[in-house]
Write an enzyme that holds these catalytic residues in place. Structure first.
Site, PDB file in Angstrom:
ATOM      1  N   LYS A 170      38.673  29.692  36.165  1.00  0.00           N
ATOM      2  CA  LYS A 170      37.838  29.151  37.097  1.00  0.00           C
ATOM      3  C   LYS A 170      37.554  30.348  38.230  1.00  0.00           C
ATOM      4  CE  LYS A 170      40.858  26.164  37.428  1.00  0.00           C
ATOM      5  NZ  LYS A 170      41.695  24.733  37.671  1.00  0.00           N
ATOM      6  N   GLY A 171      38.357  31.502  38.263  1.00  0.00           N
ATOM      7  CA  GLY A 171      38.186  32.680  38.959  1.00  0.00           C
ATOM      8  C   GLY A 171      36.948  33.253  39.306  1.00  0.00           C
ATOM      9  N   ASP A 183      44.038  43.111  36.310  1.00  0.00           N
ATOM     10  CA  ASP A 183      45.510  43.395  36.844  1.00  0.00           C
ATOM     11  C   ASP A 183      46.021  44.124  35.719  1.00  0.00           C
ATOM     12  OD1 ASP A 183      47.647  43.192  38.706  1.00  0.00           O
ATOM     13  OD2 ASP A 183      48.496  41.423  37.629  1.00  0.00           O
ATOM     14  N   LYS A 208      42.697  46.039  40.129  1.00  0.00           N
ATOM     15  CA  LYS A 208      43.984  46.610  40.557  1.00  0.00           C
ATOM     16  C   LYS A 208      44.389  47.600  39.501  1.00  0.00           C
ATOM     17  CE  LYS A 208      46.468  42.543  42.604  1.00  0.00           C
ATOM     18  NZ  LYS A 208      47.207  41.532  42.177  1.00  0.00           N
ATOM     19  N   ASP A 251      42.942  32.623  43.294  1.00  0.00           N
ATOM     20  CA  ASP A 251      43.982  31.429  43.818  1.00  0.00           C
ATOM     21  C   ASP A 251      45.349  31.986  44.132  1.00  0.00           C
ATOM     22  OD1 ASP A 251      44.394  31.485  41.020  1.00  0.00           O
ATOM     23  OD2 ASP A 251      45.449  29.682  41.489  1.00  0.00           O
TER      24      ASP A 251
HETATM   25  P1  IMP Z   1      45.571  40.517  33.801  1.00  0.00           P
HETATM   26  O1  IMP Z   1      45.781  39.914  32.547  1.00  0.00           O
HETATM   27  O2  IMP Z   1      47.039  40.858  34.304  1.00  0.00           O
HETATM   28  O3  IMP Z   1      44.828  41.465  33.777  1.00  0.00           O
HETATM   29  O4  IMP Z   1      45.323  39.196  34.621  1.00  0.00           O
HETATM   30  C1  IMP Z   1      44.335  38.948  35.076  1.00  0.00           C
HETATM   31  C2  IMP Z   1      44.370  37.491  35.785  1.00  0.00           C
HETATM   32  O5  IMP Z   1      45.412  37.472  36.660  1.00  0.00           O
HETATM   33  C3  IMP Z   1      43.001  37.182  36.725  1.00  0.00           C
HETATM   34  O6  IMP Z   1      42.064  36.756  36.295  1.00  0.00           O
HETATM   35  C4  IMP Z   1      43.699  36.443  37.775  1.00  0.00           C
HETATM   36  O7  IMP Z   1      43.609  34.829  37.480  1.00  0.00           O
HETATM   37  C5  IMP Z   1      45.303  36.678  37.757  1.00  0.00           C
HETATM   38  N1  IMP Z   1      45.755  37.647  39.133  1.00  0.00           N
HETATM   39  C6  IMP Z   1      46.085  39.013  39.099  1.00  0.00           C
HETATM   40  N2  IMP Z   1      46.093  39.363  40.275  1.00  0.00           N
HETATM   41  C7  IMP Z   1      45.931  38.348  41.056  1.00  0.00           C
HETATM   42  C8  IMP Z   1      46.000  38.143  42.283  1.00  0.00           C
HETATM   43  O8  IMP Z   1      46.379  39.043  43.403  1.00  0.00           O
HETATM   44  N3  IMP Z   1      45.416  36.930  43.053  1.00  0.00           N
HETATM   45  C9  IMP Z   1      45.237  35.942  42.221  1.00  0.00           C
HETATM   46  N4  IMP Z   1      45.074  36.175  40.827  1.00  0.00           N
HETATM   47  C10 IMP Z   1      45.483  37.121  40.336  1.00  0.00           C
HETATM   48 MG    MG Z   2      41.102  34.841  36.236  1.00  0.00          MG
END
Ligand code: IMP
Ligand code: MG
Length: 183
Positions: free
Chosen positions: A45-46, A105, A133, A161
């Site tokens: 949903k983000g 992230d 990030k 969220d």
């Molecule tokens: P990745 O697979 O670690 O790159 O994660 C990405 C997902 O983690 C994003 O689509 C978000 O849903 C969640 N996420 C990562 N950091 C944050 C944050 O600071 N706030 C909220 N959701 C986050």
């Molecule tokens: Mg997400």
């Protein structure tokens, strides 16, 4: 009256800054994809607010599709850490795909998704991600369209969220520590 703002420690990116940057990204995508068959794939949903804002700045005929991914162990067919809870509705074979996501992230989610979409016959797969990030990256994922680099802090708002809340906050913000300690 209780407002969401009461829970916010600081605003990292204002509504106006988001709007200006996203308009510029839309223009860039419009230039880069002239004459191409484009599918925007929003990750729910983000990505909702970012997808809605970005697509209205892309002046091309395009198709919108969505996926729901989960990085938690609540899918029976989970392969590794990421699984698909809702797949695309349409075929992406011979299309140029732009994945639209709220935040990157570790990069694990996008590192899972991009090869998968390529394996389905997409002509190209690029990423448009609102918040980056970069200090936290574990997987080497190339992001062509980045909204903003942000520090390694947990953020909410503009689709992001905390326990499913705050997605509707219109700016990107850091919560007060009391909010987490309420649990
Ligand atoms: P990745 O697979 O670690 O790159 O994660 C990405 C997902 O983690 C994003 O689509 C978000 O849903 C969640 N996420 C990562 N950091 C944050 C944050 O600071 N706030 C909220 N959701 C986050
Ligand atoms: Mg997400």
């Amino acid at each position: 009256m209780a407002t969401l703002m009461n829970d916010i420690k600081k605003i990292l990116i204002t509504k106006d800054a988001l709007a200006a940057r996203i308009a510029a990204l839309g223009k860039q995508i419009t230039r880069d994809y002239q004459g191409k068959e484009v599918v925007l794939v929003g990750i729910l949903k983000g990505a909702m607010p970012f997808l809605c804002d970005l697509m209205r700045h892309i002046d091309l005929p395009l198709v919108i599709d969505t996926m729901v991914l989960s990085s938690y162990g609540d899918c029976t067919t989970s392969s590794g850490k990421v699984c698909i809870k809702k797949d695309l509705d349409k075929d992406i074979k011979d299309k140029h795909v732009i994945v639209v996501e709220d935040i990157i992230d570790t990069g694990i989610t996008m590192d899972f998704l991009c090869p998968l979409l390529k394996s389905r016959g997409a002509l190209s797969v690029e990423l448009a991600i609102c918040l980056n990030k970069k200090e936290r990256r574990e997987k080497d994922v190339f992001v062509k369209y980045i909204g903003f680099d942000i520090p390694d802090e947990f953020i909410v708002g503009y689709g992001c969220d905390y326990a499913e809340y705050y997605r509707n906050f219109p700016a990107v913000a850091v919560l007060k520590s009391e909010v987490y300690n309420k649990e």
